[in-house]
Design a protein around this motif. Structure first.
Motif, short mmCIF file in Angstrom:
data_model
loop_
_atom_site.label_atom_id
_atom_site.label_comp_id
_atom_site.label_asym_id
_atom_site.label_seq_id
_atom_site.Cartn_x
_atom_site.Cartn_y
_atom_site.Cartn_z
N MET A 193 0.97 -1.22 0.01
CA MET A 193 0.09 0.12 -0.08
C MET A 193 0.85 1.21 0.09
SD MET A 193 -2.90 0.97 2.63
CE MET A 193 -2.07 0.50 4.09
N MET A 194 1.85 1.27 0.82
CA MET A 194 2.62 2.50 0.89
C MET A 194 3.82 2.69 -0.20
SD MET A 194 3.51 2.20 5.09
CE MET A 194 4.62 3.56 5.00
N ALA A 318 12.62 5.62 -0.94
CA ALA A 318 11.48 5.42 0.24
C ALA A 318 10.97 3.99 0.30
CB ALA A 318 10.43 6.40 0.11
N GLY A 319 10.57 3.60 -1.01
CA GLY A 319 10.02 2.26 -1.18
C GLY A 319 11.00 1.16 -0.64
N VAL A 320 12.30 1.31 -1.07
CA VAL A 320 13.42 0.26 -0.70
C VAL A 320 13.30 0.19 1.14
CG1 VAL A 320 15.73 -0.54 -0.63
CG2 VAL A 320 14.82 0.27 -2.71
N GLY A 321 13.29 1.45 1.56
CA GLY A 321 13.35 1.25 3.16
C GLY A 321 12.04 0.84 3.56
N ILE A 322 11.05 1.10 2.87
CA ILE A 322 9.58 0.56 3.68
C ILE A 322 9.81 -1.24 3.61
CG2 ILE A 322 7.24 0.13 3.23
CD1 ILE A 322 7.21 2.95 2.11
N GLY A 348 12.20 7.29 15.18
CA GLY A 348 13.02 7.00 13.99
C GLY A 348 12.82 8.07 12.85
N MET A 349 11.50 8.23 12.33
CA MET A 349 10.87 8.73 11.30
C MET A 349 11.49 10.05 11.46
SD MET A 349 7.20 7.44 10.18
CE MET A 349 7.13 8.82 9.16
N ALA A 350 11.02 10.77 12.77
CA ALA A 350 11.29 12.20 13.21
C ALA A 350 12.77 12.40 12.97
CB ALA A 350 10.80 12.56 14.33
N ILE A 351 13.69 11.61 13.17
CA ILE A 351 15.29 11.84 13.38
C ILE A 351 15.69 11.94 11.89
CG2 ILE A 351 17.43 10.95 13.72
CD1 ILE A 351 16.22 9.88 16.48
N ALA A 352 15.28 10.89 11.04
CA ALA A 352 15.58 10.92 9.56
C ALA A 352 14.82 11.99 8.66
CB ALA A 352 14.84 9.67 9.07
N LEU A 353 13.85 12.50 9.11
CA LEU A 353 13.15 13.80 8.37
C LEU A 353 13.97 14.94 8.65
CD1 LEU A 353 9.53 13.06 9.11
CD2 LEU A 353 10.53 13.14 6.86
N MET A 354 14.44 15.01 9.95
CA MET A 354 15.39 16.12 10.33
C MET A 354 16.69 16.14 9.70
SD MET A 354 13.69 18.39 11.95
CE MET A 354 15.22 19.32 12.28
N GLY A 355 17.09 14.83 9.50
CA GLY A 355 18.27 14.67 9.03
C GLY A 355 18.19 14.93 7.29
N LEU A 356 17.13 14.55 6.74
CA LEU A 356 16.78 14.98 5.24
C LEU A 356 16.90 16.41 5.01
CD1 LEU A 356 16.10 14.05 2.50
CD2 LEU A 356 13.54 14.04 3.23
N GLY A 374 11.47 5.58 5.09
CA GLY A 374 10.79 4.35 5.00
C GLY A 374 10.83 3.08 5.75
N GLY A 375 11.84 2.99 6.10
CA GLY A 375 12.21 1.49 7.03
C GLY A 375 11.41 2.07 8.50
N PHE A 376 11.59 3.12 9.05
CA PHE A 376 10.78 3.51 10.32
C PHE A 376 9.38 3.63 10.14
CE2 PHE A 376 15.17 4.61 12.04
CZ PHE A 376 15.15 3.71 13.12
N ALA A 377 8.92 4.08 8.97
CA ALA A 377 7.47 4.11 8.95
C ALA A 377 6.95 2.61 8.76
CB ALA A 377 7.40 4.97 7.30
N ALA A 378 7.45 1.69 8.22
CA ALA A 378 7.11 0.38 8.30
C ALA A 378 6.88 -0.35 9.93
CB ALA A 378 8.03 -0.73 7.56
N LEU A 379 7.79 0.27 10.70
CA LEU A 379 7.69 -0.07 12.24
C LEU A 379 6.19 0.60 12.51
CD1 LEU A 379 10.68 -0.85 11.87
CD2 LEU A 379 10.86 0.02 14.10
#
Length: 453
Positions: A193-194, A318-322, A348-356, A374-379
């Motif tokens: 879906m994502m 992002a798809g690979v990370g998911i 984790g998503m928050a930290i990665a978004l700030m890193g981006l 994407g990886g943390f979004a799956a969590l």
């Protein structure tokens, strides 16, 4: 209301047992993970139907933009007003009928809904060339030609059928998959879906151009409609051979007024805090990803070495990370509670978004940050979707998933509309910071609500 009261004792027992299930979640997932669930041929067919259906859904919107550009848009005028009309026609059914569709899914055969919703959408897409090439449809209404109004009507009907497909599919998974494989099944479902949400728009235009060029070489000008309509049709044909194992007792036999059933679904969410909190997390998650899909163009524009139109590389990361995150959840989710997984994913998503937000000067780092998002979004997505499925009774799933899709679709529409405007005022870093704070806030609030209960 009467229907809900009849289930109250059963729901309390189920919630009590589900708490024990999560505490002992090591017993819920097979060691084989994805391999085990894909050996279930009925789930494999359902999943393939989802792939073709959701991919066709995303490419359908790209097809509409291509048709507008070729047949309606004129030089010197903005195309945004035409596209906005299509987006509105696609969004209105999600807002109006999402919950209603869930009510009827509980009453009807889920397999029949799955098949008809896809074959119906395929048939609607196949009719598009007949309207576009109809020379007799001159004139119009509100300065829009009749051909375009017919295109809006087709879009409205396609989106309406989509509202029935989504809750029927979600309700079928727990019927087909054993509980010890439910987390793995939802890993595949949520990942699909994502990923379709992210990459569907990225590959849509190149794919349509490729098919169009192929069709032109054979003097066939309707290759694009054949591709999209064929995607829906193929999904419907695959789903014909799915055995959902649905029993009569899995359906709602007492037919209340539809709004009474919607009320029962809302009451159920109010009573079951775990399902309600999972739904809340999913709304935040998809809102963030909808905004990120819009911002990907601006991120690509700022990164040296790629052009704005190559934003698909970012979405692919992002798809690979998911996919990697979903694989992790499938294997390790048996050792960690769903609530903790969601909290860790949000942080984790928050930290990665700030890193981006600080990585737009380097392509490799930006791709890494988006993959981590994407990886943390799956969590967050996988365990929350599993929680909703595992804890909702079979004859309530359609209503609950209808409400879920209703809420998620509304949540998706706001970031899609506002992300670009917000970037104009706050800048790219400012908007990414807001998304990061939203992720943190969602994780903390859900954890507090869970602890409170």
């Amino acid at each position: 209301m009467q229907l809900f009261e009849q289930k109250k004792d059963k729901d309390k027992q189920q919630e009590s047992s589900s708490v024990k299930d999560e505490e002992g979640s090591a017993q819920l997932v097979n060691k084989n993970g994805f391999i085990s669930v894909l050996k279930n041929l009925n789930f494999l067919k359902l999943w393939l139907g989802q792939v073709f259906s959701q991919l066709a859904d995303k490419i359908y919107l790209v097809l509409m933009i291509a048709i507008i550009s070729n047949d309606f848009h004129r030089d010197g005028e903005t195309i945004s007003s035409w596209v906005s009309a299509i987006m509105i026609a696609f969004t209105i059914p999600a807002i109006l009928f999402g919950s209603l569709a869930g009510v009827y899914v509980d009453r009807w055969s889920k397999k029949l809904v799955l098949v008809i919703s896809n074959l119906g959408r395929g048939l609607l897409v196949f009719t598009i060339p007949f309207f576009i090439d109809q020379e007799g449809l001159r004139g119009g209404w509100f300065n829009l030609p009749w051909k375009f109004w017919l295109l809006l009507l087709i879009t409205f009907l396609v989106s309406t059928l989509t509202q029935f497909f989504a809750p029927a599919e979600q309700s079928s998974i727990p019927l087909i998959v054993r509980k010890n494989n439910l987390l793995a099944a939802n890993s595949l479902y949520t990942t699909t879906m994502m990923v379709m949400l992210i990459i569907g728009f990225a590959i849509g235009n190149p794919l349509l151009e490729l098919v169009s060029a192929w069709g032109n070489s054979f003097s066939f000008s309707y290759g694009r409609e054949l591709l999209v309509g064929g995607g829906y049709t193929l999904a419907g044909l695959i789903l014909i051979v799915v055995n959902t194992k649905e029993r009569e007792q899995d359906r709602q036999t007492q037919e209340n007024h539809v709004f009474e059933d919607i009320k029962d679904g809302l009451i159920y969410l109010q009573k079951n805090h775990r399902v309600r909190n999972a739904l809340f997390q999913l709304i935040i998650l998809f809102s963030i990803f909808a905004a990120l899909a819009v911002l990907a163009v601006s991120v690509a524009e700022k990164i040296p070495g790629i052009e704005a139109e190559e934003f698909g590389y970012l979405l692919a990361a992002a798809g690979v990370g998911i996919a990697m995150g979903a694989a992790f959840v499938t294997q390790q989710g048996k050792f960690i509670s769903h609530g903790k997984l969601s909290f860790y994913g949000s942080m984790g998503m928050a930290i990665a978004l700030m890193g981006l937000s600080f990585s737009t000067g380097n392509l490799a780092i930006a791709l890494l940050m988006i993959a981590i998002v994407g990886g943390f979004a799956a969590l967050v997505g996988v365990p929350m979707q599993t929680t909703i499925q595992a804890e909702t009774p079979p004859d309530m799933r359609g209503k609950v998933f209808g409400l879920q899709n209703n809420a998620v679709n509304i949540a998706l529409s706001l970031p899609l509309a506002l992300a670009g405007v917000a970037e104009t005022w706050l800048g790219l870093q400012g908007v990414l910071a807001i998304l990061a704070l939203s992720s943190v806030g969602g994780g903390i609030l859900t954890s507090l609500l869970t602890l409170k209960k």
